[in-house]
Design a protein around this motif. Structure first.
Motif, short mmCIF file in Angstrom:
data_model
loop_
_atom_site.label_atom_id
_atom_site.label_comp_id
_atom_site.label_asym_id
_atom_site.label_seq_id
_atom_site.Cartn_x
_atom_site.Cartn_y
_atom_site.Cartn_z
N ASP A 19 0.91 -1.12 -0.06
CA ASP A 19 0.00 -0.17 0.14
C ASP A 19 0.92 1.25 0.13
N GLU A 20 0.32 2.28 0.40
CA GLU A 20 1.05 3.67 0.34
C GLU A 20 2.00 3.89 1.23
N ARG A 21 2.33 2.89 2.21
CA ARG A 21 3.51 3.06 3.11
C ARG A 21 4.55 2.60 2.57
N SER A 23 5.86 3.82 -0.31
CA SER A 23 6.48 5.04 -0.85
C SER A 23 7.56 5.51 0.29
N GLU A 55 11.28 2.52 8.47
CA GLU A 55 9.80 3.14 8.29
C GLU A 55 8.73 2.30 8.93
N TYR A 62 2.40 -8.21 3.90
CA TYR A 62 2.19 -8.05 2.53
C TYR A 62 2.02 -9.49 1.99
N SER A 73 -5.40 -2.73 -1.22
CA SER A 73 -4.89 -1.44 -1.40
C SER A 73 -5.12 -0.78 -2.75
N TRP A 74 -5.25 -1.66 -3.97
CA TRP A 74 -5.41 -0.86 -5.09
C TRP A 74 -7.00 -0.92 -5.71
#
Length: 368
Positions: A19-21, A23, A55, A62, A73-74
């Motif tokens: 997901d966005e994490r 990035s 992070e 995942y 997530s998408w």
């Protein structure tokens, strides 16, 4: 057999399901020094593990098995294919069932094609089967394969000069499909359009004379090809001459190509002192009178040697630029800047000197 590093597969799995994490993980890995991770010698799994730790992201989250009904997530990305169809395909996979390829068989109703769109990659399987069965029932021999070929010339300028050879192959496959032309495809597990290209240019070089040969399943008039292709081309690619290749004629791959290149300094650069029409003429004289002219080139840490005596067939300087003719074929070739540098005895680096192909003419193989 082909093997892949488990660490690479783990990272690919995390990014394909994450997901966005991620990035933050990606940026952290970059700042820690991650570069060119697709190259085995550059991939450092410890560095990526450190990025995940810093992070606060656990990649195993995942990679675990998921409930098929849980949101992903998408899910907000609409690729045209319905979620129910993908779940049904998952069940078929677990049962060992297959779905026919819609390029060669019936539509699987996946939802990707909007109303009115027709798959044009291959004729429908049922049509081909019905024709084959009718010919067999009549005792007729299978119809011999007829190759319908067009040879295209096109220019590659401006932004398109940055496209690599592989990117051009992909580009032309998409252009021809968008144009709705009946392109012939290879057989086998991964069908590909039957395209033959002239030798690839160095990335960054422009050309007025790239050559492409396309095979079709049906005859395509020259005017029809020009009318359909031109509107589908991206910026920097323009269509030139289009010719039919008569049946039985040699293919593009059967020829060498004699190509004329212009070499000029990129403004505000100039040619090194001593590079003049006279020195170019002397260099050509030395090449012409020699039995061999070996040139050593080092690229990506590897050194190779090419004899340019037979493949460089012209060299001169006129109107502030160099003109060099090189015959490209099945043997070892050389780039225009490498050949010109060797002939003049001075370095002509690509960041300071631009190359442009002006013409390309087929010649009998080995007789450039």
């Amino acid at each position: 057999m082909k093997f892949q590093s488990p660490e690479v597969s783990e990272l690919e799995g995390a990014f394909s399901r994450g997901d966005e994490r991620l990035s933050g993980v990606l940026l952290r890995a970059y700042r820690l020094g991650a570069r060119f991770d697709a190259w085995t010698e550059e991939f450092r799994p410890g560095l990526w593990a450190e990025a995940f730790r810093e992070e606060g992201v656990d990649p195993s989250e995942y990679l675990r098995e998921r409930n098929p009904g849980a949101p992903l997530s998408w899910d907000f990305v609409d690729a045209g294919i319905e979620r129910d169809f993908l779940l049904a395909e998952r069940e078929k996979t677990l049962l060992g069932e297959t779905t026919p390829d819609c390029r060669t068989d019936l539509c699987s109703d996946c939802g990707a094609c909007p109303p009115g769109l027709r798959n044009i990659t291959f004729p429908p399987m049922e049509e081909r089967d019905a024709e084959s069965l009718s010919r067999a029932a009549a005792g007729e021999a299978p119809e011999p394969a007829v190759r319908h070929l067009l040879r295209l010339r096109y220019a590659k300028e401006g932004p398109a000069r940055h496209l690599s050879g592989l990117e051009l192959q992909s580009l032309w496959g998409r252009v021809l499909r968008k144009a709705g032309l009946p392109v012939a495809y290879s057989r086998g597990f991964n069908p590909a359009p039957r395209l033959s290209f002239s030798p690839a240019l160095p990335v960054g070089a422009e050309s007025l004379a790239e050559v492409l040969e396309v095979e079709f399943t049906l005859p395509v008039p020259v005017s029809d090809a020009q009318r359909r292709i031109a509107p589908c081309l991206p910026a920097g690619i323009s269509l030139g001459e289009v010719r039919q290749v008569p049946p039985g004629s040699p293919r593009l791959s059967a020829f060498d190509l004699s190509c004329v290149y212009a070499v000029a300094p990129v403004s505000p650069e100039r040619f090194p002192e001593g590079v003049t029409p006279g020195s170019a003429a002397q260099a050509w004289e030395r090449l012409s009178s020699s039995e061999a002219f070996p040139v050593a080139v080092e690229r990506e840490g590897k050194r190779s040697e090419t004899d340019i005596r037979r493949i460089v067939t012209g060299f001169l300087m006129k109107e502030g630029r160099l003109s060099i003719t090189i015959v490209h074929g099945s043997g070892k070739g050389i780039r225009p800047l490498d050949a010109a540098s060797a002939l003049l005895g001075v370095a002509l680096p690509p960041e300071r000197f631009a190359v442009k192909k002006l013409s390309a003419d087929p010649v009998p193989r080995g007789k450039g």
